[in-house]
Design a protein around this motif. Structure first.
Motif, PDB file in Angstrom:
ATOM      1  N   SER A 141       1.040  -1.214   0.113  1.00  0.00           N
ATOM      2  CA  SER A 141      -0.050   0.019   0.035  1.00  0.00           C
ATOM      3  C   SER A 141       1.021   1.314   0.114  1.00  0.00           C
ATOM      4  O   SER A 141       0.527   2.217  -0.703  1.00  0.00           O
ATOM      5  N   ARG A 142       1.937   1.364   0.825  1.00  0.00           N
ATOM      6  CA  ARG A 142       2.772   2.479   0.883  1.00  0.00           C
ATOM      7  C   ARG A 142       3.395   2.574  -0.520  1.00  0.00           C
ATOM      8  O   ARG A 142       3.832   3.887  -1.178  1.00  0.00           O
ATOM      9  N   ASN A 143       4.096   1.589  -1.294  1.00  0.00           N
ATOM     10  CA  ASN A 143       4.341   1.598  -2.538  1.00  0.00           C
ATOM     11  C   ASN A 143       3.716   2.305  -3.626  1.00  0.00           C
ATOM     12  O   ASN A 143       4.060   2.962  -4.275  1.00  0.00           O
ATOM     13  N   ARG A 144       2.355   1.702  -3.538  1.00  0.00           N
ATOM     14  CA  ARG A 144       1.271   2.224  -4.349  1.00  0.00           C
ATOM     15  C   ARG A 144       1.231   3.696  -4.084  1.00  0.00           C
ATOM     16  O   ARG A 144       1.011   4.456  -5.115  1.00  0.00           O
ATOM     17  N   GLN A 145       1.105   4.411  -2.897  1.00  0.00           N
ATOM     18  CA  GLN A 145       1.044   5.522  -2.397  1.00  0.00           C
ATOM     19  C   GLN A 145       1.898   6.365  -3.156  1.00  0.00           C
ATOM     20  O   GLN A 145       1.738   7.763  -3.586  1.00  0.00           O
ATOM     21  N   ARG A 148       1.649   6.753  -7.021  1.00  0.00           N
ATOM     22  CA  ARG A 148       0.908   7.740  -7.568  1.00  0.00           C
ATOM     23  C   ARG A 148       1.346   9.112  -7.065  1.00  0.00           C
ATOM     24  O   ARG A 148       1.113  10.146  -7.935  1.00  0.00           O
ATOM     25  N   HIS A 149       2.191   9.399  -5.961  1.00  0.00           N
ATOM     26  CA  HIS A 149       2.444  10.710  -5.603  1.00  0.00           C
ATOM     27  C   HIS A 149       3.837  11.266  -6.703  1.00  0.00           C
ATOM     28  O   HIS A 149       3.781  12.373  -7.097  1.00  0.00           O
ATOM     29  N   VAL A 150       4.510  10.256  -6.983  1.00  0.00           N
ATOM     30  CA  VAL A 150       5.262  10.613  -8.059  1.00  0.00           C
ATOM     31  C   VAL A 150       4.844  10.998  -9.389  1.00  0.00           C
ATOM     32  O   VAL A 150       5.265  11.852 -10.201  1.00  0.00           O
ATOM     33  N   MET A 151       3.866  10.090  -9.757  1.00  0.00           N
ATOM     34  CA  MET A 151       3.060  10.417 -11.203  1.00  0.00           C
ATOM     35  C   MET A 151       2.437  11.441 -11.214  1.00  0.00           C
ATOM     36  O   MET A 151       2.594  12.313 -12.219  1.00  0.00           O
TER      37      MET A 151
END
Length: 209
Positions: A141-145, A148-151
């Motif tokens: 979950s942290r990796n996905r967040q 998304r922030h980087v994108m």
């Protein structure tokens, strides 16, 4: 309980339970391979090597044989314990395999293990596996967040600046306050005058005003 010992319905129920347990054990073995565990009923043999078909044919209900039926009832109960212990041992090996554990003493041990020890080992492995699963889900979950922030940051940096829209005759036609404006007014809005930049041109413009 002595009045139930050797009854036909009890023996048939135990036989069905053994068939179901053996099917579950074979399902686990298809994922882990046959475990090398000593049989609880026959300690000199491996549990996975017991011929359950032959045992079920040997210990069945026979009309008029009360002593044999009582003996078959007891043997079938012992076989249920044997299969339940093997099933727990197989569960334990499966959990260890999922956890990518390097401990092989449990699955390779041939000595007879007590039911209590098998249950404690299985519960301990199950709790550890659950903790690993929770940590893995949290990390995912942290990796996905983070992704998304980087994108979003990349999209903000790569998006081109918005160009100012030029006013057209069609746009002015929809404005109620400008519907009666003269065409010269519209011309000035669409094409504003270019102001002079040189001193000579500025003086000339001043003299005409």
């Amino acid at each position: 309980m002595s009045q139930f010992l050797g009854r036909q319905d009890c023996i048939e129920s135990l036989r069905k339970d053994l068939v179901d347990l053996q099917g579950a054990i074979l399902d686990v073995f298809s994922r882990t391979g046959p475990g090398r565990f000593s049989s609880w009923k026959f300690p000199d043999k491996l549990s996975s090597n017991l011929d359950m078909v032959a045992l079920l044919e040997q210990y069945d209900f026979v009309d008029g044989e009360d002593a044999f039926n009582q003996h078959s009832h007891i043997v079938l109960l012992e076989l249920v314990i044997d299969r339940l212990l093997l099933l727990l041992q197989s569960f334990n090996a499966y959990v260890e395999q999922i956890r990518c554990s390097h401990r092989r003493e449990q699955t390779q041990q041939k000595g007879c293990l007590s039911v209590g020890l098998v249950v404690r080992n299985y519960w301990s492995n199950l709790v550890q596996f659950d903790n690993l699963k929770v940590r893995a889900c949290t990390k995912t979950s942290r990796n996905r967040q983070t992704q998304r922030h980087v994108m979003r940051q990349r999209q903000c940096h790569l998006s081109p600046p918005k160009l100012a829209q030029r006013v057209t005759i069609a746009d002015i036609a929809y404005l109620p306050s400008l519907q009666k404006a003269p065409s010269s007014f519209c011309h000035r809005i669409m094409y504003p005058p270019v102001l002079p930049t040189t001193p000579h041109a500025i003086l000339k413009l001043t003299a005409t005003m």
